[in-house]
Write a protein that holds these residues in place. Structure first.
Motif, short mmCIF file in Angstrom:
data_model
loop_
_atom_site.label_atom_id
_atom_site.label_comp_id
_atom_site.label_asym_id
_atom_site.label_seq_id
_atom_site.Cartn_x
_atom_site.Cartn_y
_atom_site.Cartn_z
N GLY A 290 4.22 1.98 -3.33
CA GLY A 290 4.98 1.27 -4.41
C GLY A 290 6.12 2.02 -4.85
O GLY A 290 7.08 1.94 -5.39
N TYR A 291 5.83 3.50 -4.83
CA TYR A 291 6.66 4.45 -5.14
C TYR A 291 7.97 4.44 -4.27
O TYR A 291 9.05 4.71 -4.79
N PRO A 297 13.97 3.06 -1.72
CA PRO A 297 14.22 1.79 -0.94
C PRO A 297 14.60 1.82 0.52
O PRO A 297 14.25 1.07 1.39
N ASP A 298 15.35 2.94 0.86
CA ASP A 298 15.95 2.79 2.16
C ASP A 298 15.20 3.74 3.04
O ASP A 298 15.14 3.69 4.26
N ALA A 353 -1.56 -8.22 -6.44
CA ALA A 353 -0.24 -7.99 -6.91
C ALA A 353 0.13 -6.50 -6.37
O ALA A 353 1.27 -6.29 -6.67
N PHE A 354 -0.67 -5.94 -6.15
CA PHE A 354 -0.44 -4.24 -6.20
C PHE A 354 -0.76 -3.61 -4.84
O PHE A 354 -1.41 -4.44 -3.93
N HIS A 371 -0.83 -7.79 3.20
CA HIS A 371 -0.37 -6.29 3.06
C HIS A 371 -0.64 -5.82 4.62
O HIS A 371 -1.21 -4.87 4.78
N PRO A 372 0.03 -6.57 5.66
CA PRO A 372 -0.65 -5.94 6.94
C PRO A 372 -0.08 -4.65 7.39
O PRO A 372 -0.87 -3.93 8.24
N GLU A 373 0.84 -4.19 6.72
CA GLU A 373 1.24 -2.79 7.02
C GLU A 373 0.24 -1.60 6.64
O GLU A 373 0.40 -0.40 6.94
N LEU A 374 -0.42 -1.85 5.56
CA LEU A 374 -1.31 -1.11 5.01
C LEU A 374 -2.77 -0.95 5.46
O LEU A 374 -3.71 -0.32 4.85
N GLU A 375 -2.99 -1.65 6.75
CA GLU A 375 -4.23 -1.58 7.04
C GLU A 375 -5.00 -0.18 7.30
O GLU A 375 -6.27 -0.26 7.03
N ALA A 376 -4.39 0.91 7.84
CA ALA A 376 -4.76 2.03 7.72
C ALA A 376 -5.48 2.58 6.52
O ALA A 376 -6.53 3.18 6.65
#
Lengths: 429, 354
Positions: A290-291, A297-298, A353-354, A371-376
Motif C-alpha cells: 500500500g505504501y 506509484p511509478d 479492502a487492504f 491479490h494474486p501478486e501477493l501470494e508469497a
C-alpha cells in the motif's frame, strides 16, 4: 511601570507554560472523550433494525484499536456497523492515539474496553498480568481454520487467548526490471541472494535494503535453524553455531555494502529506500504494498518468498488479535463481536479492502484471487515464526538491535552481539 | 543597599493599609485563605502529590503497569538493586541513559544560560531599537510545541536536509550517528580503542571507555535543538532580572569612573546572582528530564545513545511492562536532580548570598 509590566509578562508566560505542560496529559483524555461520542449513523442503524440475537439488543460495546489510516478506520467501523445491524448491539470502534499508554491505564484502572487489539509482542505481558480472557469453547467458528502459526502467536503457556484479526509476513520485494538488467534470477537460496545483491549493487543503488533490527535479521536465524529462544521462551538459544553462521552471513553482506541500512541512504525505513530506488530489493511485510502504491506509484515491484537458508525457509508473521478483557462487563457480547469480525466472512470482508491477509486458511484462495501478486506473503504463513516472547523481553531485543547496529557501524562483531544478547536474555529469563 | 532604599516605603505603605482590614476579617481569614487556594491545592494534590507518592510506592513493588496496582507484589529494594548493583541489561541501560543525560546536561545548561544572558544584556541596552521585535523573536521557539519543533528539526537534520546544505563541510549523518564526540575527537589522532585500564574496568556494567564516549552526534543534534528552544525563556527571566537592577547603582558606578567591562563584572553579575541561580536550577531540572525531543526525534536510538532516564521510564512502564522498575528510575532521577540543585546552590551561595 515598565518593570512591573515585564514581571507580569513573565508570570503570565510561566502560567501558560504550566498550562501547556498539563495540556499534554489532557489531550489524550480529550481524544478519548471525543471518540466516545457515537457516530450517529452507527447508532441509528442499530436502533432501526430489530432482528436476531435478542440478547445483544442494545448492548453497548467499545472496541479499541490504534489507527493506521482513515481508510482502515472507516472499513472497520463499517464492519462493526454491519454487526450492529445484524444483532441490534451498539458496538463502536474507537481508535486511540498513544494506544499502549491508553490501554495500560484503562486496564490498570479496572475499566477496560470490551474488545481491544493485542499485538502478538504484547500478548505475553497482558496474559501474564491476567488481563486477557482465554477463548471460551465454541464462541469462535471453526478455530482449526485459523493458521496454526497465528494461533500459536496468541497462545501463552498453553492457553489460546484471542483469534487473529489479520496478519502480515516478511517476503522479498524486488524490482523485476533491475533483476532482468543484471541478468539474475529471483534468489531462492543464500548463495543466490549473495550473488544477486552483488550484481544489483551500483554506485547509486544497493542490492538490498533491510532494517538493522531483530524483526528483520531474525529471518536468517530461522532459515539457518536457529532462534533467539526455545519455543517456550525458557532458554536463550542464540549461542549456537547455526546462529553464528546466520548472523555472520548477514553481517558480511552489510560489510561489503551489498546490503544497506535504510538510515545510511537517508531513508526512514527499508520501504522508503526501495521506493526511492536506492535499493533493488528489500525484505519487508505486506504493508509495503500500500505504501509503494501511495507514495511511489511509478516504482515497479514484485514479491517472492524469502530465500531459503541451510535449514530451509523461514519468515516472521506479525499479527494482531481481538482480545477480550478478563473482567469484561458482557463477555458473551464481546465474543460475539470478535467472532463476527474474525470468522470466515468477517475475515474476508475485512482483509479484502487492504493488503493485510485473512488469518483463515479457507478464505486464502478467495483473497488471493483479488491479490494474486501477493501470494508469497500468504505462503509464508506455512513456516512463519511468531513475534513475541515473554514480559520484559523488550530489553533483550533492544540489546540485539544496539549490537546489530554496532556491527554495521564496524564497532562490534557477531561474537559481541551473541555474547551481549545471551547475557541480557538470561538476565531477563 | 540601594534596593532596600527603593522598596522600603512601599512595604510600609502596604502594612499600614492592612491594619483595619485584618481586624474585620479576623475569624474568617484562615478559612477564606484555604478556600481561595483550594482549586490550586486540589489540583496539586491530585496531579502532583498523589502521583509522586504512588511512584515512590510502586518503586518498591513488582508492578507490571497492567494489573490493578494493589495486586502487585512487594519486592523491597529489588528494583533499586537491579538498577544500581546487579550486573545485567537493566543496569547497563540505566548507566547508558545516565551517561547520555550527563553529557546532555553538561552541553546544554552552560550554553543556554550564557547565550540567554548575553542576549538579555544586549536587549537591555537603552539605545537598541526594535527591542520588542527581538524579544518576541527570541521567545517564539519557547512557546511552540516541543513535538512540532522536534519534527521540523528532524527534517532539517536529514543527511540531505537544510543544515547539511548550509554547512560547508561534507554531509553529516546527524540523527543516525552513534559515535561519541570525544571518541570522534580522539579518532582524529588515531586513537580508536581506549587504554586497557579504561576498557577492562567497568562502572555500573558500562566500560569506563564507554562512559568517556561523549554525547553521540545524534545527541548533539538534540542538544542544539533544545538550546534553540529554551534560550528564549531563560532570556526573558534574565531580562526581568536586569531590569530590576536600579539605574542609580549603575550611575553611581559611572560617577566613580568604572568602565563598561568593570560595571558588567562588578555590578551586573553580582546583582544578577539570584537570577543566575534560578536559571541554572531551572536548566538542570529541565535537562535531567528531557523526554519530548527524544520521544519524537530519535526514540532512544541510534544504538541507545539518546536513551535518557526519562525516556527509559516511559519505555519500561508502557512498552516493557516493568512499571515498578520505572518507578525506581523516577526516584533515582529525583535524587540526582536534588543533588545537582544542591551543588548549584552551594556554588552560588559560596560566592555571595542568594
Amino acid at each position: 511601570m515598565r518593570r512591573n509590566k515585564l514581571v507580569v509578562l513573565v508570570l503570565a508566560f510561566a502560567l501558560i507554560a504550566a498550562a501547556c505542560d498539563g495540556g499534554g496529559g489532557a489531550t489524550t483524555t480529550t481524544a478519548g472523550v471525543t471518540t466516545t461520542a457515537a457516530p450517529a449513523t452507527t447508532t441509528t442503524a442499530a436502533e432501526t433494525t430489530t432482528t436476531a440475537a435478542a440478547t445483544l439488543e442494545g448492548v453497548e460495546l467499545k472496541l479499541w484499536g490504534w489507527s493506521s489510516s482513515d481508510a482502515e478506520n472507516t472499513a472497520l467501523s463499517d464492519l462493526v456497523a454491519a454487526f450492529n445491524e445484524a444483532t441490534g448491539a451498539k458496538a463502536e470502534f474507537q481508535p486511540q492515539s498513544d494506544y499502549d499508554t491508553t490501554l495500560n491505564t484503562a486496564l490498570a484502572g479496572g475499566d477496560p474496553p470490551d474488545v481491544f487489539y493485542v499485538d502478538s509482542f504484547r500478548l505475553a505481558d497482558l496474559a501474564e498480568a491476567g488481563q486477557l480472557a482465554p477463548v471460551p469453547e465454541g464462541v469462535i467458528d471453526d478455530p482449526d481454520d485459523i493458521y496454526p502459526s497465528l494461533r500459536e502467536a496468541f497462545t501463552y503457556n498453553g492457553t489460546w487467548y484471542c483469534p487473529p484479526k489479520d496478519f502480515s509476513t516478511l517476503a522479498l520485494v524486488y524490482d523485476p526490471a533491475a533483476l532482468d538488467a543484471a541478468g539474475v534470477a529471483v534468489p531462492t537460496s543464500w548463495d543466490e541472494l549473495t550473488a544477486a545483491a552483488e550484481a544489483l549493487t551500483t554506485d547509486t543503488q544497493a542490492g538490498l535494503a533491510m532494517g538493522v533490527e531483530y524483526p528483520r535479521w531474525a529471518v536468517f536465524l530461522f532459515q539457518a535453524g536457529a532462534n533467539l529462544t526455545n519455543a517456550d521462551v525458557t532458554e536463550i538459544t542464540l549461542d549456537s553455531p547455526e546462529a553464528t553462521a546466520a548472523l555472520q552471513y548477514v553481517a558480511d553482506r552489510y560489510a561489503d555494502d551489498t546490503f544497506v541500512r535504510p538510515s545510511d541512504v537517508d531513508a526512514g525505513w527499508a520501504g522508503e529506500a526501495y521506493g526511492q530506488g536506492k535499493a533493488a530489493m528489500t525484505i519487508e511485510g505486506n504493508w509495503i504494498v500500500g505504501y509503494l502504491k501511495d507514495s511511489f506509484p511509478d516504482r515497479q515491484f514484485a514479491v517472492a518468498e524469502l530465500p531459503a537458508g541451510p535449514d530451509g525457509k523461514g519468515t516472521f508473521a506479525f499479527t494482531v488479535c481481538y482480545g477480550v478483557p478478563a473482567n469484561a462487563a458482557n463477555p458473551d457480547a464481546s465474543w460475539a463481536l470478535v467472532n463476527y469480525l474474525t470468522n470466515a466472512e468477517g475475515a474476508l470482508a475485512w482483509t479484502n479492502a487492504f493488503n493485510v491477509m485473512p488469518a483463515r486458511v479457507s478464505v486464502a484462495d478467495d483473497w488471493l484471487s483479488s491479490h494474486p501478486e501477493l501470494e508469497a506473503f500468504v505462503t509464508g504463513a506455512d513456516y512463519a515464526h511468531r513475534w513475541g516472547f515473554k514480559p520484559g523481553f523488550g530489553d533483550v531485543t533492544g540489546v540485539f538491535n544496539e549490537q546489530a547496529n554496532a556491527i554495521v557501524d564496524g564497532d562490534a562483531t557477531v561474537t559481541d552481539l551473541i555474547g551481549e544478547t545471551v547475557a541480557a536474555g538470561e538476565d531477563v529469563i | 543597599m540601594a534596593t532596600q532604599v527603593g522598596t522600603k516605603p512601599r512595604r510600609l505603605q502596604l502594612r499600614r493599609h492592612r491594619g483595619p482590614q485584618r481586624a474585620r476579617l479576623d475569624w474568617r481569614e484562615p478559612y477564606l485563605g484555604w478556600l481561595f487556594t483550594a482549586p490550586a491545592l486540589i489540583g496539586l494534590v491530585i496531579f502532583l502529590v498523589i502521583p509522586i507518592i504512588a511512584a515512590v510506592w510502586v518503586s518498591f513493588r513488582d508492578w507490571n503497569g497492567l494489573s490493578p496496582i494493589f495486586e502487585s507484589e512487594p519486592v523491597g529494594l529489588a528494583n533499586y538493586r537491579e538498577l544500581l548493583l546487579e550486573e545485567g541489561v537493566r543496569q547497563r541501560d540505566f548507566a547508558i541513559s545516565l551517561r547520555n543525560n550527563l553529557y546532555y546536561v553538561i552541553g546544554v545548561v552552560p550554553v543556554q544560560s550564557i547565550l540567554a544572558f548575553v542576549i538579555a544584556v544586549i536587549l537591555n541596552q537603552k539605545f537598541l531599537k526594535g527591542k520588542g521585535f527581538f524579544r518576541t523573536a527570541y521567545y517564539f521557539p519557547s512557546i511552540t510545541s516541543s513535538i512540532a519543533v522536534t519534527l521540523i528539526f528532524v527534517f532539517l537534520f536529514q543527511t540531505n536536509g537544510a543544515i547539511n546544505q548550509a554547512l560547508p563541510f561534507q554531509d553529516i549523518d546527524w540523527l543516525d550517528n552513534a559515535r561519541g564526540l570525544i571518541h570522534n575527537f580522539l579518532g582524529v589522532f588515531g586513537v580508536e580503542d581506549g587504554p586497557a585500564f579504561l576498557t577492562e574496568n567497568e562502572f555500573m556494567g558500562l566500560e569506563l571507555w564507554d562512559w568517556l564516549a561523549g554525547p553521540s552526534v545524534a545527541m548533539t543534534a538534540i542538544m542544539m535543538l533544545v538550546i534553540w528552544t529554551t534560550t528564549g525563556t531563560l532570556m526573558l527571566i534574565f531580562l526581568a532580572g536586569l531590569q530590576n537592577i536600579p539605574v542609580s547603582v549603575e550611575e553611581a558606578a559611572i560617577v566613580d569612573g568604572a568602565n563598561g567591562v568593570q560595571r558588567f563584572f562588578r555590578i551586573t553579575i553580582p546583582l544578577m546572582r539570584p537570577t543566575i541561580f534560578f536559571v541554572v536550577t531551572l536548566g538542570l531540572i529541565g535537562t535531567w528530564q528531557v523526554f519530548d525531543q527524544i520521544y519524537a526525534g530519535t526514540a532512544g536510538g541510534p544504538r541507545k545513545t539518546t536513551f535518557t532516564p526519562a525516556y527509559l521510564i516511559y519505555f519500561q512502564s508502557f512498552t516493557n511492562s516493568k512499571a515498578g522498575l520505572a518507578g525506581a528510575i523516577a526516584v533515582i532521577l529525583f535524587a540526582i536532580i536534588m543533588f545537582f540543585t544542591w551543588i548549584n546552590r552551594k556554588i552560588i551561595r559560596d560566592t555571595g548570598d542568594v
